[in-house]
Design a protein around this motif. Sequence first.
Motif, PDB file in Angstrom:
ATOM      1  N   ASP A  45       0.830  -1.205   0.000  1.00  0.00           N
ATOM      2  CA  ASP A  45       0.000   0.000   0.000  1.00  0.00           C
ATOM      3  C   ASP A  45       0.869   1.263   0.000  1.00  0.00           C
ATOM      4  O   ASP A  45       0.534   2.256  -0.660  1.00  0.00           O
ATOM      5  N   PHE A  46       1.979   1.216   0.729  1.00  0.00           N
ATOM      6  CA  PHE A  46       2.890   2.365   0.733  1.00  0.00           C
ATOM      7  C   PHE A  46       3.504   2.573  -0.653  1.00  0.00           C
ATOM      8  O   PHE A  46       3.525   3.693  -1.181  1.00  0.00           O
ATOM      9  N   THR A  73       3.417   4.261  -9.478  1.00  0.00           N
ATOM     10  CA  THR A  73       2.400   3.589 -10.281  1.00  0.00           C
ATOM     11  C   THR A  73       2.944   2.227 -10.715  1.00  0.00           C
ATOM     12  O   THR A  73       3.916   2.148 -11.477  1.00  0.00           O
ATOM     13  N   LEU A  74       2.358   1.174 -10.203  1.00  0.00           N
ATOM     14  CA  LEU A  74       2.793  -0.176 -10.529  1.00  0.00           C
ATOM     15  C   LEU A  74       1.939  -0.742 -11.662  1.00  0.00           C
ATOM     16  O   LEU A  74       0.820  -0.279 -11.902  1.00  0.00           O
ATOM     17  N   PRO A  75       2.451  -1.766 -12.354  1.00  0.00           N
ATOM     18  CA  PRO A  75       1.672  -2.348 -13.452  1.00  0.00           C
ATOM     19  C   PRO A  75       0.359  -2.941 -12.941  1.00  0.00           C
ATOM     20  O   PRO A  75       0.307  -3.547 -11.868  1.00  0.00           O
ATOM     21  N   ALA A 122       6.257  -8.106 -13.770  1.00  0.00           N
ATOM     22  CA  ALA A 122       5.949  -7.248 -14.918  1.00  0.00           C
ATOM     23  C   ALA A 122       4.482  -7.362 -15.315  1.00  0.00           C
ATOM     24  O   ALA A 122       3.926  -6.424 -15.903  1.00  0.00           O
ATOM     25  N   LYS A 123       3.871  -8.496 -14.974  1.00  0.00           N
ATOM     26  CA  LYS A 123       2.455  -8.701 -15.289  1.00  0.00           C
ATOM     27  C   LYS A 123       1.546  -8.292 -14.127  1.00  0.00           C
ATOM     28  O   LYS A 123       0.376  -8.643 -14.096  1.00  0.00           O
ATOM     29  N   GLY A 124       2.097  -7.542 -13.184  1.00  0.00           N
ATOM     30  CA  GLY A 124       1.285  -6.966 -12.117  1.00  0.00           C
ATOM     31  C   GLY A 124       1.038  -7.863 -10.927  1.00  0.00           C
ATOM     32  O   GLY A 124       0.191  -7.549 -10.086  1.00  0.00           O
ATOM     33  N   LYS A 156      -5.916  -7.374  -6.888  1.00  0.00           N
ATOM     34  CA  LYS A 156      -4.483  -7.487  -7.088  1.00  0.00           C
ATOM     35  C   LYS A 156      -4.046  -8.888  -6.695  1.00  0.00           C
ATOM     36  O   LYS A 156      -4.414  -9.373  -5.620  1.00  0.00           O
ATOM     37  N   PRO A 157      -3.274  -9.569  -7.551  1.00  0.00           N
ATOM     38  CA  PRO A 157      -2.807 -10.916  -7.219  1.00  0.00           C
ATOM     39  C   PRO A 157      -1.495 -10.875  -6.440  1.00  0.00           C
ATOM     40  O   PRO A 157      -0.590 -10.106  -6.769  1.00  0.00           O
TER      41      PRO A 157
END
Length: 266
Positions: free
Chosen positions: A103-104, A110-112, A152-154, A177-178
Amino acid sequence: MLVPERVELVRLRLGLTKIGFAESLGIDRKTLQRFEKDGYDLPQSCIPRLTDLSGYPEDFFRDRAKIEYPNPSGVSFRSLRSLTAASRNSAMAAGAVAFIFDDFVNSEYTLPTHDVPTEVKSVSPAKAALGLRAQWGIGLRPIGNLTNLLEAKGIRIFSLVEETRHLDAYSLWRNDKPYIFLNTLKTAERSRFDAAHELGHLVLHRHTGSTHSSAESEADTFASAFLMPKEDLYAEIPRVRSLSQLIEKKKRWGFPLRHLHTHYIN
């Protein structure tokens, strides 16, 4: 004042009983109990011990932000019945710490967004694995760094703490989110297969859950097909002539030998 929920998180993460935790802090069980239930603060002498024991700064224990633990019903634990309560608690506490960190990071960067299919219907695990390979554009070639690919695929990848050494890995969805948690005490090949296995749970069992009897074998089948498509396997080893041949060739896929063998059985 220290926040009891934050101190309890550390106890669970370390897999300690309340008596053992109190002893580690240099206090008695009643002092810890008054802190947890009656609003008394811990002695000032506990703070250096607490920060040394946990590795967290003092400010962490004064933060009143809510602690979120993984939902046990949404976690794909393998061999759940063989885990002790302390191991399960430690694994869940590791998840809670990961949520705080994630969360931080999300608040600063900004993440994938994830690129994991959310609806897989009437498809075998092997076909689902090949479908994901096609979706990600990696064809049938061996995957170099699986962790880099998943991130890279989040997919959020976190390590489990040493106190969860008896747990291989687990995965879950949170706020679309996985997450995958891996035991870093395993061999590189084992961790690689564990990551692919948990990816299988994320793809196959998001809506059905992973507690049914065939869930683990389905995730294993998915992992095998994802890491080592049969087409590539048979192109490299059309016929097995010796064990040494398998040992040499398995380096191509970074794959545990026992799972390589099952490709020729199934």
